[in-house]
Design an enzyme around this catalytic site. Structure first.
Site, PDB file in Angstrom:
ATOM      1  N   GLY A 244      30.161  14.335  35.149  1.00 62.26           N
ATOM      2  CA  GLY A 244      29.882  15.293  36.208  1.00 62.26           C
ATOM      3  C   GLY A 244      31.112  16.078  36.578  1.00 62.26           C
ATOM      4  N   PRO A 245      30.935  17.155  37.340  1.00 65.90           N
ATOM      5  CA  PRO A 245      32.076  17.983  37.764  1.00 65.90           C
ATOM      6  C   PRO A 245      33.026  17.190  38.652  1.00 65.90           C
ATOM      7  CG  PRO A 245      29.968  19.107  38.122  1.00 65.90           C
ATOM      8  CD  PRO A 245      29.650  17.685  37.796  1.00 65.90           C
ATOM      9  N   GLY A 249      31.830  12.349  43.144  1.00 64.26           N
ATOM     10  CA  GLY A 249      31.692  10.964  43.591  1.00 64.26           C
ATOM     11  C   GLY A 249      31.526   9.956  42.477  1.00 64.26           C
ATOM     12  N   LYS A 250      32.040  10.246  41.287  1.00 60.71           N
ATOM     13  CA  LYS A 250      31.890   9.308  40.172  1.00 60.71           C
ATOM     14  C   LYS A 250      32.661   8.016  40.427  1.00 60.71           C
ATOM     15  CE  LYS A 250      33.446  12.339  37.249  1.00 60.71           C
ATOM     16  NZ  LYS A 250      33.555  13.516  38.129  1.00 60.71           N
ATOM     17  N   THR A 251      33.884   8.129  40.891  1.00 60.64           N
ATOM     18  CA  THR A 251      34.696   6.939  41.156  1.00 60.64           C
ATOM     19  C   THR A 251      34.106   6.119  42.293  1.00 60.64           C
ATOM     20  OG1 THR A 251      36.664   8.149  40.415  1.00 60.64           O
ATOM     21  CG2 THR A 251      37.019   6.140  41.702  1.00 60.64           C
ATOM     22  N   HIS A 467      34.462  50.131  48.711  1.00 67.47           N
ATOM     23  CA  HIS A 467      34.262  49.184  47.619  1.00 67.47           C
ATOM     24  C   HIS A 467      33.355  48.027  48.052  1.00 67.47           C
ATOM     25  CE1 HIS A 467      35.657  47.181  43.844  1.00 67.47           C
ATOM     26  NE2 HIS A 467      35.317  46.095  44.523  1.00 67.47           N
ATOM     27  N   GLU A 468      33.683  47.404  49.180  1.00 67.60           N
ATOM     28  CA  GLU A 468      32.896  46.258  49.631  1.00 67.60           C
ATOM     29  C   GLU A 468      31.513  46.690  50.104  1.00 67.60           C
ATOM     30  OE1 GLU A 468      33.848  43.363  48.993  1.00 67.60           O
ATOM     31  OE2 GLU A 468      35.901  43.879  48.451  1.00 67.60           O
ATOM     32  N   HIS A 471      29.286  46.885  47.047  1.00 66.34           N
ATOM     33  CA  HIS A 471      28.772  45.569  46.666  1.00 66.34           C
ATOM     34  C   HIS A 471      27.603  45.168  47.562  1.00 66.34           C
ATOM     35  CE1 HIS A 471      31.689  44.627  43.642  1.00 66.34           C
ATOM     36  NE2 HIS A 471      32.728  44.656  44.471  1.00 66.34           N
ATOM     37  N   ASP A 542      35.861  42.095  39.224  1.00 64.82           N
ATOM     38  CA  ASP A 542      34.446  42.416  38.984  1.00 64.82           C
ATOM     39  C   ASP A 542      34.200  42.725  37.510  1.00 64.82           C
ATOM     40  OD1 ASP A 542      34.134  42.187  41.733  1.00 64.82           O
ATOM     41  OD2 ASP A 542      34.548  44.316  42.055  1.00 64.82           O
TER      42      ASP A 542
END
Length: 663
Positions: A244-245, A249-251, A467-468, A471, A542
């Protein structure tokens, strides 16, 4: 997600019998060294004689009859004077404690061109009979000095060497063997026994990960009730790989397994196996499995196993690491060397399962893979509940709102959000953590620290606002783009402005969705071109994202009619060191043309939206210049309610069309 709680039911400790101390053979060495030091400190208790000159002896001490004896040491160019007892008092008054109590009291240096015997005899003969002193000539050899020069330094060097190695090798008792040079081949794994800290972490302390917990519960059940499986001839998997990423919480999940099963738990990192010494990694692997068999039933957890389990190189001598590969070979051998029902379970965690060696992943070693993915909204809510236990939240605070605002956040990210919100509230001298503190914490983690002190010229600020606003306008009007949360022109981190979105939690993405997202990303560049008449460097990020996504559509996902349903993506990295492209130059040119066509198509989509809604776009830019931060409510007031998205898959369900390529 913290499970470190005090254990109130500790068993009584057994009475410890007195342990007889072992005799230390270095005791007598220490005694001899101390005796030698004391001897040299007190051997000359009379002190050093006072230095004088020959002229003083010749003109004062000699004529006054104060000299009792003169000793000439020929090999040391030195003469020592013994003063008569009746004349010694005046020198004690004159020189004080400098004059030693025992002879000799004075000395002087004899030069090479000085005829010592003749001069001493002349001085002696010039005195009356009763004042004449004795003259002795001798040579002295400092045996102790020679012994010290030749033996003391080597002895001290050897003792320091032995002492250093004893200190380095200390800690060999217990698991791990310390970090001593003599224990470098021993396992560095930390052992957590029953009823210790590790035993207090259970699945109740692991928020979310419900599917992973269900899948791994079988491991716990086997360790608790092994006869249920062995009686039917069943075998539990030898190894379980948590994939997993980072921060999911793997540990913590592995520790919860050990806590639920209430068995010894060995914890070690993959990098702890590899050292600068040759053969250390394989030795540590052997020692780890030996300890595990002695403590069975138990769990061995290897975190970041990709550090030692990376696929072995095919080009030996080019990029291979012999020590790491030897360690991997020993790990493979050890995992084959014990029975599946021996009670030793190997848990490993990695976020790079694609680069692990195939031999490590085969059945009989790591038989099972458990995917620990990023939490969904319900799981994020549970994680927020865990990490907000110690926070003083305002009354009526809704954690569900935070779960909706944090898509794509891992458990570690959520813990960081809670901690950052508490720090922000404390910095503002608040008595409780409020909703805005959490929003500021999310912005701080995602975008970086606000830089309100950064000086921006009015022209640059106007360009950033256009610009924003581009978007925001395009993403609001295209129903398949990600829903907008807020827009700001306040510099944050390296960005001069930013737009926050709430991406939908979906597992597959259609062509329409990708095209709308690309058009929204290009909305800032289109807005600059339409309103200012020239473009700037502000769209670099972008363009990078759009280019990467367009190439993925054509070369990976097969979303181009001209390229067809082919994918050149190597998910297993099995190509090795093949530096060439897996397609011809003609195909490469065709891919480049298709990518450019897709980007141009998305660019025209953004241009069309801004031209059709130019009035609302300008209002949005003016409002952004005025407030610097605007939210989805402001866009809704200008453009109206956002159109609900209907995916192409839903349309295909209605019309029966199954095509999935770009028109």
């Amino acid at each position: 997600m913290n499970g470190n709680f005090p254990n109130r039911n500790k068993p009584n400790k057994p009475t410890m019998l007195p342990v007889k101390k072992r005799f230390n053979p270095f005791f007598w060495v220490y005694i001899i060294l101390i005796a030698v030091i004391v001897y040299f400190m007190f051997a000359n208790r009379s002190g050093d004689p006072v230095k004088t000159e020959w002229i003083t002896v010749k003109e004062q001490m000699g004529p006054r009859g104060e000299i009792e004896k003169l000793v000439y040491i020929s090999n040391m160019q030195r003469a020592e004077l013994y003063i008569r007892p009746d004349a010694l008092e005046q020198y004690k008054v004159k020189f004080g404690d400098k004059v030693p109590k025992f002879a000799p009291q004075f000395y002087f240096i004899v030069s090479d061109n000085f005829d010592a015997e003749t001069q001493f005899e002349q001085l002696r003969n010039s005195l009356p009979e009763e004042q004449r002193f004795k003259i002795e000539i001798e040579q002295r050899s400092s045996y102790w000095g020679r012994i010290i020069d030749w033996l003391l330094f080597p002895v001290l060097l050897v003792l320091m060497w032995i002492f250093m190695f004893r200190r380095m090798s200390r800690g060999s008792e217990g698991i791990g063997g310390g970090g001593g040079i003599f224990n470098v081949g021993r396992s560095q794994a930390k052992l957590f026994e029953k009823d210790k800290t590790i035993g207090n972490i259970t699945f109740k302390d692991v928020a979310g990960l419900e599917e992973a917990k269900v899948e791994i519960m079988e491991i716990v059940d086997f360790l608790k009730n092994p006869e249920r499986y062995t009686s039917l001839g069943g075998k539990i998997p030898k190894g379980v790989l948590l994939v997993g990423p980072p921060g999911t919480g793997k540990t913590l999940l592995a520790k919860a397994v050990a806590g639920e099963a209430n068995v010894p738990f060995f914890s070690i990192s993959g990098s702890d196996f590899v050292e600068m010494f040759v053969g250390v990694g394989a030795s540590r692997v052997r020692d780890l499995f030996r300890q595990a068999k002695e403590k069975a039933p138990c769990i061995v957890f290897i975190d970041e196993i990709d550090a030692v389990g990376r696929a072995r190189s095919k080009n030996v001598g080019f990029t291979s690491n012999d020590e790491r590969e030897n360690t991997l070979n020993q790990l493979l051998t050890e995992m084959d060397g014990f029975e599946s029902n021996s009670g030793v379970i190997i848990l490993a965690a990695t976020n790079r399962a694609d680069i692990l060696d195939k031999a490590l992943m085969r059945a009989g070693r790591f038989d099972r893979q458990i995917h620990v993915d990023l939490p969904e909204m319900k799981e994020r809510l549970e994680i927020f509940k865990v990490h907000s236990r110690g926070l003083k939240l305002e009354e009526g605070f809704e954690l569900e709102f935070l779960a909706k605002q944090t898509p794509g956040f891992s458990g570690a990210d959520i813990a960081n959000v809670c901690n950052e919100a508490a720090l922000i509230a404390a910095r503002k001298n608040k008595k409780s953590v409020q909703r805005q503190d959490f929003l500021d914490a999310i912005d701080r983690i995602v975008g970086g620290l606000e830089r309100k002190s950064k000086i921006i010229s009015p022209g640059e600020k106007r360009t950033i606002a256009f610009h924003e606003s581009g978007h925001a306008t395009v993403s609001w009007m295209l129903k398949h783009a990600n829903p907008l949360l807020k827009v700001t022109i306040i510099p944050r981190g390296k960005a001069l402005g930013a737009a926050w979105y709430l991406p939908e939690e979906r597992h597959i993405t259609t062509v329409e969705q990708m095209m709308d997202e690309m058009a929204a990303a290009l909305g800032g560049r289109v807005a600059e071109e339409l309103m200012i008449g020239q473009i700037s460097t502000g769209a670099m990020n972008d363009l990078e994202r759009v280019t990467r996504q367009a190439y993925a559509m054509v070369a990976y996902f097969g979303m181009s009619d001209k390229i067809g349903n082919v994918s050149f993506y190597d998910s297993t990295e099995s190509a090795g060191f093949n530096l060439g492209k897996p397609y011809s130059e003609t195909t490469a040119q065709l891919i480049d043309k298709e990518v450019r066509r897709i980007i141009d198509q998305a660019y025209e989509m953004a241009r069309k939206v801004l031209n059709e809604h130019k009035e609302g776009f300008l209002k949005l830019a003016d409002l952004l210049l005025e407030k610097e931060v605007i939210f989805a409510d402001d866009l809704e007031a200008i453009f109206g309610k956002r159109q609900s998205a209907e995916t192409k898959a839903e349309k295909d369900t209605k019309t029966g069309d199954n095509s999935g390529h770009i028109d």
